[in-house]
Design a protein around this motif. Structure first.
Motif, short mmCIF file in Angstrom:
data_model
loop_
_atom_site.label_atom_id
_atom_site.label_comp_id
_atom_site.label_asym_id
_atom_site.label_seq_id
_atom_site.Cartn_x
_atom_site.Cartn_y
_atom_site.Cartn_z
N LEU A 204 0.84 -1.18 0.00
CA LEU A 204 0.00 0.00 0.00
C LEU A 204 0.89 1.24 0.00
O LEU A 204 2.06 1.18 0.36
N GLY A 205 0.32 2.35 -0.39
CA GLY A 205 1.08 3.59 -0.40
C GLY A 205 0.25 4.76 0.10
O GLY A 205 -0.96 4.67 0.23
N MET A 325 2.24 4.56 8.13
CA MET A 325 2.78 5.17 6.91
C MET A 325 2.56 6.68 6.91
O MET A 325 3.46 7.46 6.58
N GLU A 326 1.36 7.10 7.27
CA GLU A 326 1.04 8.52 7.26
C GLU A 326 1.87 9.28 8.29
O GLU A 326 2.34 10.40 8.01
N ALA A 327 2.05 8.68 9.47
CA ALA A 327 2.87 9.32 10.50
C ALA A 327 4.32 9.47 10.02
O ALA A 327 4.94 10.52 10.20
N MET A 328 4.84 8.42 9.41
CA MET A 328 6.21 8.47 8.91
C MET A 328 6.35 9.49 7.78
O MET A 328 7.36 10.19 7.68
N ALA A 329 5.32 9.58 6.94
CA ALA A 329 5.36 10.57 5.84
C ALA A 329 5.47 11.99 6.38
O ALA A 329 6.05 12.86 5.74
N MET A 330 4.91 12.23 7.58
CA MET A 330 4.94 13.57 8.17
C MET A 330 6.16 13.80 9.06
O MET A 330 6.31 14.87 9.65
N GLY A 331 7.03 12.78 9.17
CA GLY A 331 8.27 12.96 9.89
C GLY A 331 8.24 12.54 11.34
O GLY A 331 9.14 12.91 12.11
N GLU A 344 8.65 -4.75 8.19
CA GLU A 344 9.02 -4.47 6.81
C GLU A 344 8.94 -2.97 6.52
O GLU A 344 9.51 -2.50 5.54
N LEU A 345 8.22 -2.24 7.37
CA LEU A 345 8.06 -0.79 7.21
C LEU A 345 8.92 0.00 8.17
O LEU A 345 9.66 0.90 7.77
N VAL A 346 8.85 -0.34 9.45
CA VAL A 346 9.59 0.39 10.48
C VAL A 346 10.91 -0.34 10.75
O VAL A 346 10.91 -1.50 11.18
N VAL A 347 12.01 0.33 10.48
CA VAL A 347 13.32 -0.26 10.71
C VAL A 347 13.76 0.08 12.13
O VAL A 347 13.97 1.25 12.47
N ASP A 348 13.87 -0.95 12.96
CA ASP A 348 14.21 -0.74 14.36
C ASP A 348 15.57 -0.06 14.50
O ASP A 348 16.57 -0.51 13.93
N MET A 386 11.94 9.16 4.34
CA MET A 386 12.69 8.63 3.21
C MET A 386 12.18 7.23 2.83
O MET A 386 12.03 6.89 1.65
N ILE A 387 11.88 6.41 3.85
CA ILE A 387 11.36 5.06 3.59
C ILE A 387 10.03 5.13 2.86
O ILE A 387 9.78 4.39 1.90
N ILE A 388 9.16 6.05 3.28
CA ILE A 388 7.85 6.18 2.62
C ILE A 388 8.02 6.65 1.18
O ILE A 388 7.39 6.11 0.26
#
Length: 413
Positions: A204-205, A325-331, A344-348, A386-388
Protein backbone atom coordinates in the motif's frame (compact mmCIF):
# COMPACT_ATOMS: atom_id res chain seq x y z
CA UNK A 1 -7.41 -0.03 -19.48
CA UNK A 2 -10.50 -0.77 -17.42
CA UNK A 3 -10.48 -2.12 -13.87
CA UNK A 4 -13.66 -3.09 -12.05
CA UNK A 5 -13.37 -3.14 -8.28
CA UNK A 6 -15.60 -5.68 -6.55
CA UNK A 7 -16.49 -5.25 -2.89
CA UNK A 8 -18.88 -6.86 -0.44
CA UNK A 9 -19.51 -3.50 1.28
CA UNK A 10 -18.75 -0.17 -0.34
CA UNK A 11 -17.62 2.42 0.67
CA UNK A 12 -16.51 1.46 4.19
CA UNK A 13 -15.03 4.26 6.29
CA UNK A 14 -11.91 2.30 7.32
CA UNK A 15 -10.81 1.40 3.78
CA UNK A 16 -9.16 4.68 2.81
CA UNK A 17 -6.29 2.72 1.24
CA UNK A 18 -8.70 1.24 -1.33
CA UNK A 19 -10.01 4.63 -2.43
CA UNK A 20 -6.49 6.09 -2.59
CA UNK A 21 -5.44 3.18 -4.79
CA UNK A 22 -8.42 3.80 -7.07
CA UNK A 23 -7.43 7.46 -7.31
CA UNK A 24 -3.84 6.49 -8.10
CA UNK A 25 -4.93 4.25 -10.98
CA UNK A 26 -7.35 6.89 -12.23
CA UNK A 27 -4.48 9.38 -12.39
CA UNK A 28 -2.68 6.88 -14.64
CA UNK A 29 -5.58 6.94 -17.14
CA UNK A 30 -7.16 3.70 -15.90
CA UNK A 31 -10.96 3.62 -16.20
CA UNK A 32 -12.42 2.62 -12.83
CA UNK A 33 -15.79 1.04 -12.05
CA UNK A 34 -17.10 -0.37 -8.77
CA UNK A 35 -19.53 -3.23 -8.23
CA UNK A 36 -20.65 -4.02 -4.68
CA UNK A 37 -23.19 -6.24 -2.96
CA UNK A 38 -24.33 -3.61 -0.49
CA UNK A 39 -23.76 -0.16 0.96
CA UNK A 40 -22.69 -0.04 4.65
CA UNK A 41 -25.50 0.89 7.02
CA UNK A 42 -23.14 3.19 8.94
CA UNK A 43 -19.53 4.42 8.89
CA UNK A 44 -19.72 5.33 5.21
CA UNK A 45 -16.68 6.97 3.62
CA UNK A 46 -17.09 10.15 1.57
CA UNK A 47 -13.78 9.71 -0.27
CA UNK A 48 -15.16 7.94 -3.38
CA UNK A 49 -17.48 10.89 -3.90
CA UNK A 50 -14.64 13.37 -3.35
CA UNK A 51 -12.45 11.47 -5.80
CA UNK A 52 -15.15 11.43 -8.48
CA UNK A 53 -16.26 7.79 -8.32
CA UNK A 54 -19.80 8.22 -7.00
CA UNK A 55 -21.36 7.75 -10.44
CA UNK A 56 -19.28 4.63 -11.16
CA UNK A 57 -20.75 2.46 -8.39
CA UNK A 58 -23.30 -0.28 -9.05
CA UNK A 59 -24.99 -2.24 -6.27
CA UNK A 60 -26.23 -5.78 -6.90
CA UNK A 61 -28.25 -6.60 -3.81
CA UNK A 62 -30.28 -9.74 -3.31
CA UNK A 63 -33.82 -9.18 -4.63
CA UNK A 64 -36.49 -10.18 -2.10
CA UNK A 65 -39.28 -10.05 -4.70
CA UNK A 66 -40.05 -13.47 -6.13
CA UNK A 67 -41.11 -12.22 -9.55
CA UNK A 68 -37.92 -10.18 -9.91
CA UNK A 69 -35.81 -13.21 -9.03
CA UNK A 70 -37.63 -15.31 -11.61
CA UNK A 71 -37.18 -12.59 -14.24
CA UNK A 72 -33.45 -12.44 -13.52
CA UNK A 73 -33.21 -16.22 -13.86
CA UNK A 74 -35.02 -16.16 -17.19
CA UNK A 75 -32.88 -13.33 -18.58
CA UNK A 76 -29.71 -15.07 -17.48
CA UNK A 77 -30.78 -18.40 -18.95
CA UNK A 78 -31.66 -16.75 -22.26
CA UNK A 79 -28.20 -15.14 -22.46
CA UNK A 80 -26.51 -18.47 -21.80
CA UNK A 81 -28.72 -20.32 -24.30
CA UNK A 82 -28.06 -17.65 -26.92
CA UNK A 83 -24.38 -18.50 -26.83
CA UNK A 84 -25.04 -22.25 -26.38
CA UNK A 85 -23.30 -22.22 -23.00
CA UNK A 86 -24.90 -25.39 -21.67
CA UNK A 87 -21.93 -26.18 -19.42
CA UNK A 88 -22.48 -22.98 -17.39
CA UNK A 89 -26.22 -23.72 -17.16
CA UNK A 90 -25.43 -27.16 -15.78
CA UNK A 91 -22.93 -25.77 -13.29
CA UNK A 92 -25.43 -23.16 -12.10
CA UNK A 93 -27.97 -25.87 -11.44
CA UNK A 94 -25.62 -28.33 -9.73
CA UNK A 95 -22.60 -26.55 -8.19
CA UNK A 96 -22.80 -25.60 -4.54
CA UNK A 97 -21.13 -22.40 -3.35
CA UNK A 98 -20.25 -23.57 0.19
CA UNK A 99 -20.82 -20.60 2.53
CA UNK A 100 -21.02 -17.86 -0.11
CA UNK A 101 -24.75 -18.50 -0.39
CA UNK A 102 -25.78 -16.13 -3.13
CA UNK A 103 -29.11 -16.88 -4.89
CA UNK A 104 -28.65 -17.95 -8.51
CA UNK A 105 -30.56 -14.88 -9.68
CA UNK A 106 -28.10 -12.62 -7.83
CA UNK A 107 -25.13 -14.51 -9.28
CA UNK A 108 -26.46 -13.89 -12.78
CA UNK A 109 -27.04 -10.18 -12.16
CA UNK A 110 -23.66 -9.83 -10.47
CA UNK A 111 -21.85 -11.48 -13.37
CA UNK A 112 -23.67 -9.21 -15.82
CA UNK A 113 -22.56 -6.15 -13.85
CA UNK A 114 -18.97 -7.31 -13.48
CA UNK A 115 -18.62 -8.22 -17.14
CA UNK A 116 -21.12 -6.32 -19.28
CA UNK A 117 -21.49 -7.94 -22.68
CA UNK A 118 -21.01 -4.68 -24.58
CA UNK A 119 -17.87 -3.56 -22.71
CA UNK A 120 -16.06 -6.36 -20.87
CA UNK A 121 -13.74 -5.38 -18.06
CA UNK A 122 -10.06 -5.96 -18.60
CA UNK A 123 -9.57 -6.96 -14.94
CA UNK A 124 -11.80 -7.55 -11.91
CA UNK A 125 -9.88 -6.40 -8.85
CA UNK A 126 -10.89 -7.43 -5.32
CA UNK A 127 -9.66 -6.22 -1.95
CA UNK A 128 -9.81 -8.88 0.80
CA UNK A 129 -10.08 -12.62 0.32
CA UNK A 130 -13.84 -12.97 1.01
CA UNK A 131 -14.62 -10.66 -1.93
CA UNK A 132 -12.21 -12.61 -4.10
CA UNK A 133 -13.98 -15.85 -3.22
CA UNK A 134 -17.26 -14.54 -4.66
CA UNK A 135 -15.70 -13.58 -7.99
CA UNK A 136 -13.71 -16.84 -8.13
CA UNK A 137 -16.95 -18.79 -7.71
CA UNK A 138 -18.57 -16.89 -10.58
CA UNK A 139 -15.51 -17.54 -12.71
CA UNK A 140 -15.56 -21.27 -11.95
CA UNK A 141 -19.21 -21.35 -12.96
CA UNK A 142 -18.23 -19.86 -16.31
CA UNK A 143 -20.17 -16.63 -15.77
CA UNK A 144 -16.99 -14.52 -15.85
CA UNK A 145 -14.22 -14.95 -18.40
CA UNK A 146 -11.83 -12.08 -17.67
CA UNK A 147 -8.76 -11.92 -15.38
CA UNK A 148 -9.35 -11.47 -11.67
CA UNK A 149 -7.03 -10.42 -8.85
CA UNK A 150 -7.30 -10.32 -5.06
CA UNK A 151 -5.43 -8.17 -2.53
CA UNK A 152 -4.86 -9.73 0.92
CA UNK A 153 -4.54 -7.44 3.94
CA UNK A 154 -4.64 -9.14 7.34
CA UNK A 155 -7.75 -10.64 8.89
CA UNK A 156 -8.57 -12.36 5.60
CA UNK A 157 -5.55 -14.68 5.91
CA UNK A 158 -5.44 -14.94 9.71
CA UNK A 159 -8.73 -14.84 11.62
CA UNK A 160 -10.83 -15.65 8.53
CA UNK A 161 -8.87 -18.81 7.72
CA UNK A 162 -8.70 -20.14 11.29
CA UNK A 163 -9.92 -23.75 11.25
CA UNK A 164 -10.66 -23.52 7.50
CA UNK A 165 -7.35 -24.26 5.73
CA UNK A 166 -9.07 -24.93 2.40
CA UNK A 167 -11.29 -21.85 2.40
CA UNK A 168 -9.41 -20.32 -0.55
CA UNK A 169 -9.00 -23.43 -2.70
CA UNK A 170 -11.42 -22.15 -5.35
CA UNK A 171 -9.91 -18.65 -5.24
CA UNK A 172 -6.36 -19.96 -5.63
CA UNK A 173 -7.51 -22.00 -8.64
CA UNK A 174 -9.40 -19.22 -10.40
CA UNK A 175 -7.46 -16.05 -9.53
CA UNK A 176 -4.92 -14.88 -12.07
CA UNK A 177 -2.97 -12.76 -9.59
CA UNK A 178 -2.77 -12.78 -5.78
CA UNK A 179 -1.51 -9.54 -4.23
CA UNK A 180 -0.44 -9.66 -0.55
CA UNK A 181 0.56 -6.31 0.93
CA UNK A 182 3.62 -7.73 2.69
CA UNK A 183 6.21 -10.45 2.20
CA UNK A 184 4.96 -12.07 5.40
CA UNK A 185 1.51 -12.47 3.86
CA UNK A 186 3.11 -13.81 0.69
CA UNK A 187 4.62 -16.65 2.73
CA UNK A 188 1.29 -17.14 4.49
CA UNK A 189 -0.51 -17.53 1.15
CA UNK A 190 1.98 -20.16 0.07
CA UNK A 191 1.45 -22.00 3.36
CA UNK A 192 -2.29 -21.96 2.65
CA UNK A 193 -1.70 -23.59 -0.73
CA UNK A 194 -1.52 -20.66 -3.15
CA UNK A 195 0.68 -21.20 -6.22
CA UNK A 196 3.83 -19.11 -5.74
CA UNK A 197 3.88 -18.12 -9.42
CA UNK A 198 0.55 -16.31 -8.98
CA UNK A 199 1.75 -14.17 -6.06
CA UNK A 200 3.19 -10.65 -6.27
CA UNK A 201 3.71 -8.43 -3.23
CA UNK A 202 2.19 -5.00 -3.85
CA UNK A 203 2.52 -2.64 -0.89
CA UNK A 204 0.00 0.00 0.00
CA UNK A 205 1.08 3.59 -0.40
CA UNK A 206 0.26 7.09 0.78
CA UNK A 207 0.17 10.36 -1.12
CA UNK A 208 3.43 11.96 -0.03
CA UNK A 209 2.32 15.33 -1.40
CA UNK A 210 -0.70 15.30 0.93
CA UNK A 211 1.40 14.80 4.06
CA UNK A 212 3.76 17.69 4.68
CA UNK A 213 7.06 16.56 6.13
CA UNK A 214 8.43 18.57 9.04
CA UNK A 215 11.63 17.91 10.94
CA UNK A 216 10.50 17.14 14.48
CA UNK A 217 12.12 19.09 17.27
CA UNK A 218 11.25 19.28 20.94
CA UNK A 219 12.44 22.68 22.23
CA UNK A 220 13.35 22.90 25.90
CA UNK A 221 10.28 23.54 27.99
CA UNK A 222 7.84 22.29 25.36
CA UNK A 223 5.49 19.37 26.05
CA UNK A 224 6.33 16.14 24.20
CA UNK A 225 3.22 14.82 22.48
CA UNK A 226 2.65 11.15 21.74
CA UNK A 227 -0.16 10.16 19.40
CA UNK A 228 -1.82 6.85 18.49
CA UNK A 229 -4.44 6.33 15.80
CA UNK A 230 -6.60 3.28 15.17
CA UNK A 231 -9.98 1.66 15.71
CA UNK A 232 -10.69 0.68 19.28
CA UNK A 233 -10.16 -3.03 18.68
CA UNK A 234 -7.88 -5.52 20.41
CA UNK A 235 -5.28 -5.81 17.64
CA UNK A 236 -4.47 -2.07 17.77
CA UNK A 237 -2.98 -2.46 21.24
CA UNK A 238 -4.49 0.69 22.79
CA UNK A 239 -4.45 -1.00 26.19
CA UNK A 240 -0.67 -1.33 26.07
CA UNK A 241 -0.18 2.22 24.85
CA UNK A 242 -2.10 3.57 27.86
CA UNK A 243 -0.28 1.29 30.30
CA UNK A 244 3.16 2.09 28.89
CA UNK A 245 2.46 5.82 28.83
CA UNK A 246 1.23 5.74 32.44
CA UNK A 247 4.36 3.91 33.56
CA UNK A 248 6.51 6.47 31.76
CA UNK A 249 4.73 9.44 33.40
CA UNK A 250 5.14 7.85 36.83
CA UNK A 251 8.78 6.99 36.21
CA UNK A 252 9.81 10.35 34.71
CA UNK A 253 7.95 13.20 36.45
CA UNK A 254 10.63 15.52 35.03
CA UNK A 255 9.26 15.01 31.49
CA UNK A 256 6.25 16.99 30.32
CA UNK A 257 4.26 14.42 28.32
CA UNK A 258 0.82 13.98 26.77
CA UNK A 259 -0.96 11.30 24.73
CA UNK A 260 -3.59 11.85 22.03
CA UNK A 261 -5.75 8.81 21.20
CA UNK A 262 -7.72 8.94 17.93
CA UNK A 263 -10.29 6.32 17.01
CA UNK A 264 -13.68 4.84 17.75
CA UNK A 265 -14.78 1.28 18.20
CA UNK A 266 -16.09 -1.39 20.55
CA UNK A 267 -13.36 -0.91 23.20
CA UNK A 268 -13.68 2.88 23.44
CA UNK A 269 -15.40 3.02 26.86
CA UNK A 270 -13.12 0.33 28.27
CA UNK A 271 -10.00 2.23 27.19
CA UNK A 272 -11.32 5.48 28.63
CA UNK A 273 -11.92 3.73 31.97
CA UNK A 274 -8.41 2.27 31.85
CA UNK A 275 -6.96 5.76 31.35
CA UNK A 276 -8.99 7.16 34.25
CA UNK A 277 -7.84 4.34 36.53
CA UNK A 278 -4.19 4.99 35.64
CA UNK A 279 -4.13 8.24 37.58
CA UNK A 280 -2.82 10.15 34.58
CA UNK A 281 -6.02 10.82 32.66
CA UNK A 282 -5.20 14.55 32.72
CA UNK A 283 -2.35 13.77 30.30
CA UNK A 284 -4.46 11.55 27.99
CA UNK A 285 -7.02 12.93 25.55
CA UNK A 286 -9.51 10.76 23.66
CA UNK A 287 -10.66 12.30 20.39
CA UNK A 288 -12.90 9.53 19.04
CA UNK A 289 -13.22 9.23 15.28
CA UNK A 290 -12.10 12.31 13.35
CA UNK A 291 -12.15 13.53 9.74
CA UNK A 292 -8.88 12.98 7.92
CA UNK A 293 -7.96 16.66 7.96
CA UNK A 294 -8.28 16.78 11.74
CA UNK A 295 -6.11 13.68 12.05
CA UNK A 296 -3.43 15.31 9.90
CA UNK A 297 -3.57 18.41 12.13
CA UNK A 298 -2.97 16.30 15.25
CA UNK A 299 -0.14 14.43 13.53
CA UNK A 300 1.45 17.74 12.62
CA UNK A 301 1.35 18.87 16.25
CA UNK A 302 2.71 15.55 17.62
CA UNK A 303 6.30 14.41 18.10
CA UNK A 304 6.15 10.59 18.39
CA UNK A 305 3.71 8.03 16.95
CA UNK A 306 2.82 4.89 18.93
CA UNK A 307 0.97 1.79 17.71
CA UNK A 308 1.80 -1.45 19.58
CA UNK A 309 -0.25 -3.83 17.41
CA UNK A 310 -0.88 -7.37 18.68
CA UNK A 311 -2.44 -10.61 17.52
CA UNK A 312 -6.01 -10.61 18.86
CA UNK A 313 -7.49 -13.55 20.76
CA UNK A 314 -9.52 -14.52 17.69
CA UNK A 315 -6.38 -14.54 15.52
CA UNK A 316 -6.99 -11.18 13.83
CA UNK A 317 -3.79 -9.40 12.79
CA UNK A 318 -2.71 -6.21 11.09
CA UNK A 319 -1.33 -6.00 7.59
CA UNK A 320 0.90 -2.94 7.47
CA UNK A 321 -1.07 -0.12 9.16
CA UNK A 322 -1.63 2.89 6.93
CA UNK A 323 -1.65 5.12 10.02
CA UNK A 324 2.03 4.29 10.54
CA UNK A 325 2.78 5.17 6.91
CA UNK A 326 1.04 8.52 7.26
CA UNK A 327 2.87 9.32 10.50
CA UNK A 328 6.21 8.47 8.91
CA UNK A 329 5.36 10.57 5.84
CA UNK A 330 4.94 13.57 8.17
CA UNK A 331 8.27 12.96 9.89
CA UNK A 332 7.21 11.25 13.13
CA UNK A 333 9.38 8.48 14.56
CA UNK A 334 7.40 5.34 15.35
CA UNK A 335 7.21 3.10 18.40
CA UNK A 336 5.54 -0.18 17.46
CA UNK A 337 5.79 -3.96 17.72
CA UNK A 338 7.32 -6.89 15.86
CA UNK A 339 3.93 -7.79 14.46
CA UNK A 340 2.85 -8.91 11.01
CA UNK A 341 4.39 -6.74 8.26
CA UNK A 342 5.29 -3.81 10.53
CA UNK A 343 9.03 -4.73 10.62
CA UNK A 344 9.02 -4.47 6.81
CA UNK A 345 8.06 -0.79 7.21
CA UNK A 346 9.59 0.39 10.48
CA UNK A 347 13.32 -0.26 10.71
CA UNK A 348 14.21 -0.74 14.36
CA UNK A 349 16.83 1.78 15.45
CA UNK A 350 16.54 3.67 12.16
CA UNK A 351 13.01 5.06 11.74
CA UNK A 352 11.68 4.01 15.12
CA UNK A 353 11.74 1.40 17.84
CA UNK A 354 10.13 -2.05 17.78
CA UNK A 355 9.36 -4.19 20.82
CA UNK A 356 7.69 -7.55 21.33
CA UNK A 357 3.91 -7.70 21.44
CA UNK A 358 2.31 -6.95 24.83
CA UNK A 359 5.68 -6.12 26.44
CA UNK A 360 4.58 -3.03 28.35
CA UNK A 361 7.92 -2.32 30.12
CA UNK A 362 9.82 -2.52 26.81
CA UNK A 363 7.22 -0.31 25.13
CA UNK A 364 7.45 2.24 27.91
CA UNK A 365 11.27 2.24 27.72
CA UNK A 366 11.16 2.80 23.94
CA UNK A 367 8.79 5.72 24.44
CA UNK A 368 11.11 7.13 27.11
CA UNK A 369 14.16 6.79 24.85
CA UNK A 370 12.57 9.01 22.23
CA UNK A 371 10.93 11.46 24.63
CA UNK A 372 14.29 12.14 26.29
CA UNK A 373 16.27 12.35 23.02
CA UNK A 374 15.09 15.28 20.86
CA UNK A 375 17.86 14.75 18.30
CA UNK A 376 16.86 11.09 17.89
CA UNK A 377 13.25 12.13 17.24
CA UNK A 378 14.32 14.33 14.33
CA UNK A 379 16.77 11.80 12.88
CA UNK A 380 14.38 8.85 13.01
CA UNK A 381 11.56 10.98 11.64
CA UNK A 382 13.59 12.01 8.60
CA UNK A 383 14.58 8.39 7.96
CA UNK A 384 10.92 7.39 8.12
CA UNK A 385 9.97 9.98 5.51
CA UNK A 386 12.69 8.63 3.21
CA UNK A 387 11.36 5.06 3.59
CA UNK A 388 7.85 6.18 2.62
CA UNK A 389 9.07 8.14 -0.40
CA UNK A 390 11.10 5.22 -1.68
CA UNK A 391 8.91 2.20 -0.95
CA UNK A 392 5.40 3.28 0.06
CA UNK A 393 4.64 6.18 -2.26
CA UNK A 394 1.09 6.03 -3.63
CA UNK A 395 2.15 7.10 -7.11
CA UNK A 396 4.91 4.53 -7.52
CA UNK A 397 2.75 1.80 -6.00
CA UNK A 398 -0.08 2.66 -8.42
CA UNK A 399 2.35 2.35 -11.33
CA UNK A 400 3.50 -1.05 -10.05
CA UNK A 401 -0.08 -2.24 -9.68
CA UNK A 402 -1.04 -1.03 -13.15
CA UNK A 403 1.98 -2.79 -14.62
CA UNK A 404 1.04 -6.04 -12.88
CA UNK A 405 -2.53 -5.80 -14.15
CA UNK A 406 -1.37 -5.06 -17.68
CA UNK A 407 0.88 -8.12 -17.64
CA UNK A 408 -2.24 -10.27 -17.32
CA UNK A 409 -3.32 -8.96 -20.71
CA UNK A 410 0.15 -9.35 -22.22
CA UNK A 411 0.16 -13.02 -21.24
CA UNK A 412 -3.13 -13.40 -23.05
CA UNK A 413 -5.17 -14.31 -19.99
Amino acid sequence: MNVTYFSLNFPELTQTFVYNEMRGLKNLAVDIDVVALRRPASNVSSLPEQYGFSDRIRYVQADKRRLSRIAALVRGAIRLLARADFRTLWRLATMRDSDIRLPISQKLRLAASLQPGSSPSNVIHCHFGPAGRVVAHLKKLGLIKVPMTTVFHGYDITQYTDGRPDIYRELFEQADLLLPISDLWRRRLIDLGAPAEKITTIRLGVDCDAFDYRLRTIPAGQRTRFITIGRMTEKKGHRFTIQAFSQLVSRRPDLDLSLDIVGNGPLFDEMRSLAEASGHSDRIQFHGGLPHQEIKRLLDEAHIFVLPSVTAADGDMEGIPVSIMEAMAMGLPVVSTRHSGIPELVVDGNSGRLVDEKDVPALSSAMEELASSPDLVGTMGSQGRMIIEQGYNERSQARSLKQSLQQLQTKGI
